[in-house]
Design a protein around this motif. Structure first.
Motif, PDB file in Angstrom:
ATOM      1  N   LEU A   6      -0.722  -8.111  -2.758  1.00 18.54           N
ATOM      2  CA  LEU A   6      -2.070  -7.784  -2.301  1.00 18.54           C
ATOM      3  C   LEU A   6      -2.175  -6.311  -1.917  1.00 18.54           C
ATOM      4  O   LEU A   6      -3.123  -5.613  -2.302  1.00 18.54           O
ATOM      5  N   VAL A  41       0.838  -1.203   0.000  1.00 17.65           N
ATOM      6  CA  VAL A  41       0.000   0.000   0.000  1.00 17.65           C
ATOM      7  C   VAL A  41       0.876   1.257   0.000  1.00 17.65           C
ATOM      8  O   VAL A  41       0.650   2.199  -0.770  1.00 17.65           O
ATOM      9  N   VAL A  83      -4.481  -3.465  -3.745  1.00 12.70           N
ATOM     10  CA  VAL A  83      -5.477  -2.733  -2.948  1.00 12.70           C
ATOM     11  C   VAL A  83      -5.155  -1.248  -2.938  1.00 12.70           C
ATOM     12  O   VAL A  83      -6.031  -0.396  -3.127  1.00 12.70           O
TER      13      VAL A  83
END
Length: 226
Positions: free
Chosen positions: A146, A31, A150
């Motif tokens: 992931l 992220v 995201v």
């Protein structure tokens, strides 16, 4: 005999547990990396090849602050240097052909070294090192992927307050290091230098100059040991 037979299972369980924990941290890195301007592919390649969380967080943290890649490399490399010391500690049970040792060197990180050093026998230490390394590598990269996917769909990270995650993540990595002799002096000196230069120097330069804090830190550490 039961204790001996239980050792491989205990090592496997420990390796998977460590990998899962690191994987969760990998999600936050994915992220943050995307928020700093890296593409999901770039974030994933970094995790596959660099494979040292502290350095990766430091690198994307400088990028997020507007620093250049060259400036981001300085704190990342400094944090990665500790892996050289780890390599010396695990070298005795990682003997073999050069190609095999080169592959094993990629797995020399905090978690693998700790798991290996916790074992009583060289064979168990080697097993713990390799199993933990593979586990952490898989989960760290899965978490990065992931998190990057995201993070790419979150829009402007500043609107969500994600920009605050960079200093928070870096402080979380820094705090455990402050227990070492001389580390608090180095941290305070480096922070003071960086803060003083923020309004005067280009972005990224204060981070590099902050490395000068290592000098008084090392001097204090030597005084404590002597």
């Amino acid at each position: 005999m039961a204790a001996i037979a239980d050792t491989p299972t205990r090592i496997v369980t420990g390796a998977v547990s460590v990998g899962l924990g690191v994987g969760l941290y990998g999600i936050s890195f994915g992220v943050l990396a995307v928020a700093a301007g890296l593409s999901p592919a770039q974030a994933c390649v970094m995790s596959m090849l660099v494979f040292t969380g502290a350095s990766q967080f430091a690198f994307v943290g400088v990028l997020a602050g507007g620093g250049a890649a060259v400036a981001a490399m300085a704190p990342a490399v400094m944090l990665a240097l500790r892996n050289a010391a780890y390599g010396l500690s695990v070298a005795p049970f990682l003997r073999g052909r050069l190609a095999g040792r080169a592959v094993a060197a990629q797995l020399v990180i905090d978690e693998t070294t700790a798991m290996a050093q916790a074992q009583d026998e060289p064979h168990a230490a080697r097993r713990a090192f390799l199993l933990t390394g593979v586990s952490v590598w898989i989960f760290w990269n899965a978490g990065t992927l992931l998190g990057a996917l995201v993070g790419g769909g979150l829009g402007d990270p500043r609107a969500l307050g994600l920009d605050a995650m960079f200093p928070a993540a870096f402080l979380a990595l820094l705090v455990p290091q402050l227990r070492r002799p001389g580390a608090p002096v180095a941290a305070v000196t480096g922070a003071a230098l960086a803060v003083a230069l923020v309004p005067l120097a280009p972005v990224g330069v204060p981070v590099i100059v902050a490395l000068a804090g290592l000098v008084p830190g090392v001097l204090v550490a030597r005084g404590v040991r002597s």
